[in-house]
Design an enzyme around this catalytic site. Structure first.
Site, PDB file in Angstrom:
ATOM      1  N   GLU A   1      40.542  19.360 -16.664  1.00 34.19           N
ATOM      2  CA  GLU A   1      40.038  18.787 -15.659  1.00 34.19           C
ATOM      3  C   GLU A   1      40.742  17.469 -14.363  1.00 34.19           C
ATOM      4  O   GLU A   1      41.676  16.915 -14.960  1.00 34.19           O
ATOM      5  CB  GLU A   1      38.989  18.040 -15.628  1.00 34.19           C
ATOM      6  CG  GLU A   1      38.360  17.692 -14.801  1.00 34.19           C
ATOM      7  CD  GLU A   1      37.446  17.946 -13.791  1.00 34.19           C
ATOM      8  OE1 GLU A   1      37.632  17.965 -12.092  1.00 34.19           O
ATOM      9  OE2 GLU A   1      37.595  19.498 -13.691  1.00 34.19           O
TER      10      GLU A   1
ATOM     11  N   ARG B   1      22.528  17.645   1.171  1.00 30.42           N
ATOM     12  CA  ARG B   1      22.076  17.466   0.470  1.00 30.42           C
ATOM     13  C   ARG B   1      21.191  15.971   0.436  1.00 30.42           C
ATOM     14  O   ARG B   1      21.709  15.325   0.541  1.00 30.42           O
ATOM     15  CB  ARG B   1      22.730  17.470  -0.670  1.00 30.42           C
ATOM     16  CG  ARG B   1      22.364  17.472  -1.977  1.00 30.42           C
ATOM     17  CD  ARG B   1      23.459  17.390  -2.942  1.00 30.42           C
ATOM     18  NE  ARG B   1      24.406  16.337  -3.304  1.00 30.42           N
ATOM     19  CZ  ARG B   1      25.439  16.535  -3.199  1.00 30.42           C
ATOM     20  NH1 ARG B   1      26.008  17.536  -3.250  1.00 30.42           N
ATOM     21  NH2 ARG B   1      25.848  15.143  -3.489  1.00 30.42           N
TER      22      ARG B   1
ATOM     23  N   ASP C   1      33.436  30.493  -9.744  1.00 34.97           N
ATOM     24  CA  ASP C   1      33.134  30.107  -8.326  1.00 34.97           C
ATOM     25  C   ASP C   1      34.411  30.807  -8.144  1.00 34.97           C
ATOM     26  O   ASP C   1      34.900  31.407  -7.572  1.00 34.97           O
ATOM     27  CB  ASP C   1      32.863  29.124  -7.891  1.00 34.97           C
ATOM     28  CG  ASP C   1      31.365  28.473  -7.515  1.00 34.97           C
ATOM     29  OD1 ASP C   1      30.819  29.787  -8.015  1.00 34.97           O
ATOM     30  OD2 ASP C   1      31.326  27.368  -7.365  1.00 34.97           O
TER      31      ASP C   1
END
Length: 429
Positions: free
Chosen positions: A43, A195, A312
């Protein structure tokens, strides 16, 4: 539902997963649960942060989470939806509704809404519990497709398989396409999203707003060039607001943490019914974000050697079908299932070919269906919009629904397939 086995697999593999999002962690959980012992997740972020907003966990994703042993954990902070309500922007009249209870009867699982961070945390904890290794602050600067190695800070790591779950901007996909003589380019959909997450306490003094946060209902409010998606999360303690709106050629950053202008947002929705204007007025000025919505044309391939795309990076989608996380989760579960069936490392390409054959047509169809749904949602006032609204209203009587989120045939195709069972029963290799 076939149970995932944690017994030793016929051949253990060293597997590197690039990206600790929902897709990457779903792959890690699935692989470790199937018995793989050397699963490393790389990550780039220095730490795992609680970002994002509400997401829907549709019946097909519930099925995957149950196969991971995670459904009950996710349900703890989720809201189980009874139905949706599609409404007209100016007068708040309901256009149509879909019963999620009927979906549970048909497909065996309910529809939940959760905060993305709660789902992500559940997957992360499960992956680590099952033995996956998480390496944060580990940006993968390059991948060698022939050697199946990746480089992090000048250190080269060798794996038998690399899974690129590194998102819509995937550098690994870019390199894969370059190797195939293609140009990697995402597509600007001409839409962007705001959002907002509100606290329950902000809504309780207004009876209409209190009803919104109290009700297990997902509300879709359709306007001429935008729509609102509204539902409670965090066991009704928070309220999720996501809008999609046409940008009209105004440039909006792709970063989903990009700070937005509240006055601009309020002006955009000034013609909406008073209940929605009051709702948007509650948005905290310093927490409002807006980002550009992009997709990718269907790829020629998800696989190059022993490197595979997932989530994705393979099939970035729009949110209108509520399938982004679900399709990534299905990718991870299916990839783990087919890899657990091989008996030698030389069979990895066969497993990846099966993964692509099982997953790519379904995911590509979901992306295109979401795109077309977005077009149907943002019609200008006039005859075409009125005809759409009539179709949505008649869908409950068996007609086609232009809002494919509520279309019965689309729901059957999405929710009726057990992708893990299909992968386990596949006999192509």
């Amino acid at each position: 539902m076939p149970d995932a086995s944690t017994s030793p697999v016929p051949v253990d593999l060293s597997i590197g997963i690039v990206g600790a999002g929902i897709g990457g962690l779903a792959a890690a959980v699935g692989l470790c649960q199937r018995g793989f012992k050397d699963v490393v997740v790389y990550e780039a972020a220095p730490q795992i942060a609680e970002i994002g907003a509400g997401i829907q966990v549709a019946p097909n994703f519930c099925r995957v989470l149950e196969s991971f042993g995670l459904l009950e954990e996710v349900k703890k902070s989720a809201v189980r939806l009874d139905r949706n309500s599609v409404r007209r922007y100016a007068n708040n009249v309901q256009i149509g509704t879909t019963s999620f209870a009927s979906l549970e009867d048909a497909f065996g699982y309910p529809t939940f809404v959760v905060h993305r961070a709660d789902l992500h945390t559940a997957l992360l904890n499960k992956a680590i519990e099952l033995g996956a290794t998480l390496k944060v602050n580990s940006w993968v600067s390059s991948v060698d497709f022939e050697a199946t190695t990746l480089t992090v800070k000048d250190t080269i790591y060798k794996h038998d398989l690399i899974i690129a779950a590194d998102g819509i901007k995937s550098p690994i996909r870019g390199k894969m396409m370059e190797r195939g003589g293609e140009e990697d380019e995402t597509v600007d959909t001409g839409t962007a999203a705001y959002r907002v997450i509100l606290d329950r306490s902000q809504m309780e003094s207004d009876p209409e707003l209190k009803e919104l946060v109290d009700s297990p209902v997902a509300v879709r409010v359709l306007g001429p060039d935008a729509h609102l998606m509204l539902y409670p999360i965090k066991a009704h303690e928070k309220f999720n607001i996501v809008t999609t709106h046409l940008t009209h050629a105004v440039e909006v950053p792709e970063d989903w943490t990009n700070k937005a202008s509240k006055p601009q947002m309020l002006a955009r929705f000034a013609n909406y019914a008073p209940i929605y204007r009051r709702l948007l007025e509650l948005a905290p000025d310093d927490e409002l974000v807006e980002w550009n919505l992009r997709i990718h044309h269907a790829l020629t391939t998800w696989v190059d050697g022993n490197v595979a795309l997932l989530g994705d990076s393979a099939h970035a989608t729009l949110p209108h079908l509520a399938q982004g996380a679900a399709q990534a989760g299905e990718d991870g579960a299916v990839l783990a299932a087919v890899l657990a069936k091989i008996s030698t490392k030389e069979d990895i390409p066969k497993a990846l070919a099966a993964y692509q054959r099982l997953r790519k047509p379904r995911a590509d169809w979901a992306v295109e269906t979401a795109r077309l749904t977005g077009q149907n949602l943002h019609l200008p006032d006039g005859p075409a919009q009125e005809a759409r609204d009539e179709m949505i209203g008649n869908a409950g009587k068996g007609g086609k629904n232009p809002d494919k989120w509520g279309d019965k045939d689309t729901q059957t195709r999405l929710y009726g397939l057990d992708v893990v069972r299909e992968a386990l029963e596949d006999t192509s290799f």
